[in-house]
Design an enzyme around this catalytic site. Sequence first.
Site, PDB file in Angstrom:
ATOM      1  N   LYS A 229       0.842  -1.192   0.000  1.00  0.00           N
ATOM      2  CA  LYS A 229       0.000   0.000   0.000  1.00  0.00           C
ATOM      3  C   LYS A 229       0.879   1.245   0.000  1.00  0.00           C
ATOM      4  CE  LYS A 229      -3.008   2.611   3.132  1.00  0.00           C
ATOM      5  NZ  LYS A 229      -3.607   2.653   4.496  1.00  0.00           N
ATOM      6  N   ASP A 234      -2.081  10.544   3.920  1.00  0.00           N
ATOM      7  CA  ASP A 234      -3.510  10.283   4.040  1.00  0.00           C
ATOM      8  C   ASP A 234      -4.154  11.354   4.906  1.00  0.00           C
ATOM      9  OD1 ASP A 234      -6.022   9.237   4.073  1.00  0.00           O
ATOM     10  OD2 ASP A 234      -5.563   7.625   5.490  1.00  0.00           O
ATOM     11  N   LYS A 241      -9.366  13.460   8.580  1.00  0.00           N
ATOM     12  CA  LYS A 241      -8.898  13.045   9.898  1.00  0.00           C
ATOM     13  C   LYS A 241      -8.727  14.267  10.798  1.00  0.00           C
ATOM     14  CE  LYS A 241      -5.954   9.238   8.168  1.00  0.00           C
ATOM     15  NZ  LYS A 241      -6.493   8.094   8.922  1.00  0.00           N
ATOM     16  N   ASP A 252       1.797   6.219   5.907  1.00  0.00           N
ATOM     17  CA  ASP A 252       0.763   5.378   5.318  1.00  0.00           C
ATOM     18  C   ASP A 252       1.235   4.699   4.038  1.00  0.00           C
ATOM     19  OD1 ASP A 252      -1.688   4.281   5.857  1.00  0.00           O
ATOM     20  OD2 ASP A 252      -2.829   5.773   4.750  1.00  0.00           O
ATOM     21  N   ASP A 311     -11.794   7.737   4.186  1.00  0.00           N
ATOM     22  CA  ASP A 311     -10.613   7.406   4.982  1.00  0.00           C
ATOM     23  C   ASP A 311     -10.360   5.905   5.033  1.00  0.00           C
ATOM     24  OD1 ASP A 311      -8.389   8.053   6.480  1.00  0.00           O
ATOM     25  OD2 ASP A 311      -9.459   8.063   8.394  1.00  0.00           O
ATOM     26  N   GLU A 313      -9.402   4.236   2.399  1.00  0.00           N
ATOM     27  CA  GLU A 313      -8.940   4.278   1.006  1.00  0.00           C
ATOM     28  C   GLU A 313      -7.916   3.206   0.672  1.00  0.00           C
ATOM     29  OE1 GLU A 313      -5.506   5.444   2.952  1.00  0.00           O
ATOM     30  OE2 GLU A 313      -7.561   6.063   3.386  1.00  0.00           O
ATOM     31  N   ARG A 315      -7.732   0.013   1.283  1.00  0.00           N
ATOM     32  CA  ARG A 315      -8.307  -1.222   0.748  1.00  0.00           C
ATOM     33  C   ARG A 315      -8.796  -1.035  -0.687  1.00  0.00           C
ATOM     34  NH1 ARG A 315     -12.473  -1.206   5.592  1.00  0.00           N
ATOM     35  NH2 ARG A 315     -10.618  -0.180   6.416  1.00  0.00           N
TER      36      ARG A 315
END
Length: 463
Positions: A229, A234, A241, A252, A311, A313, A315
């Site tokens: 990933k 993010d 967030k 991330d 949030d 995202e 996956r």
Amino acid sequence: MSFDPQPLLQPDRGQSARTIHVVVKDGFDAWRTAQPPRARALLDAQRFEGKAGASAILAVDTPEDWSVLLCVAKTPLGPWDLARLAETLPDGNYRLDGADAGAAMLGWALGQHTFARYKKPDRTPTRVLLSTEPARIAEAVALAAATARVRDLVNTAAADLGPAELEEEARALAETHSAVLAVTKGAPLVTGYPMIHAVGQAAAPGREPRLIELEWGNPAHPRIAVIGKGVCFDSGGLDIKPSSAMRLMKKDMGGAAHALALAELIMAARLPVRLHLLIPAVENSVSASAFRPGDVLATRKGLTVENTNTDAEGRLILGDALTRAAEESPTLILDFATLTGAARVALGPDLPATFANDDTLADALIAAGTAAEDPLWRLPLWDGYDEMLSSDIADLVNAPDGGFAGAVTAALFLRRFVPEGTPWAHLDTFAWRPASKPGRPKGGEALGLRAVWGMLKARYGQP
């Protein structure tokens, strides 16, 4: 980004060196009794009790003629038993007496690694460990360099590490190991990988989303896919967030860092596999073009996904990457991702939540993690929770309401994009160490990397 551990671990050819006496704590009293009176007096003056991890300097004949005492819990040594000494001893050569360095060479090397991109160290330490195990040296050097790669990438500020910079990291690896690199972005990404595009479409010019792919190895060898990933920052998107949760979101892309480091280990060791590395690289930003809660997203697989949370995202981009990997009929798929806060609530920072659709693969990963002292903890792909992914208007949602079993439902979402019968493991790793330990400073961290590497070596062997 580079850290060369090779000069810190050298074959023992009789060079001049200080001695590190390694004593198991249960045998300390007997060892102390056998020492000369001056050595015993020096230990008493330091109130040295022989606890595991404790060390002392011993100077018996002259102040210049000194050695080191290290007490350990057990032998063989573990990866971090020498790390504190590597951080604190004066520069010079050292050799062990009483134990082989073995796995502890890793901590010796990493105890001297510093992330120095923004804050230069006062000096570069050169504490050299001499070993009679040349084969173990090569492995320790490779693992230390791979671990440092993960740490350095994760520690780099998002302003300096976006999708384009991840692409350059992959390109450098490809050039070093004569691999083939392919990058999909722009219009082909929109049509071919719609979830990757959707997540990254709000990013500023120069930070556009892309799918990075690297292929290496003999096509006749078993094909394995390694996916990481690559969310370079993010914000949470429109489901933004809070600032406290956004503070560390440069990390991330930790899954991509692990995948790049594992690819380097595979190619450098010339493991007999056909490697397919995939990194969906995006920045989840906020702008007028950001994807929205409630949008229904197309996917490369042909499913439709109701986006219930921008949030969630990671996956999404992994779903398209998993679909691409599956198109080449791999014998094994592995993915690394800093995917859910739920995994950290359940297991804390040190234990990557590990999901697998194959018990043999899961058992091999857990065993390799235990052997390498890089532990994993298996969580279930619980079929009973699959219905939580149901949508009224699409094939599935990306994030169920309620927040129950967040790590499990995220893994179940990913499973929708894995072909039935293809062994697959998903590591929901934190990629961060919140507090320092010897050889393991606060900051970016490789968690699960050595476990997966150990499993691959055991499964595929050397050429």
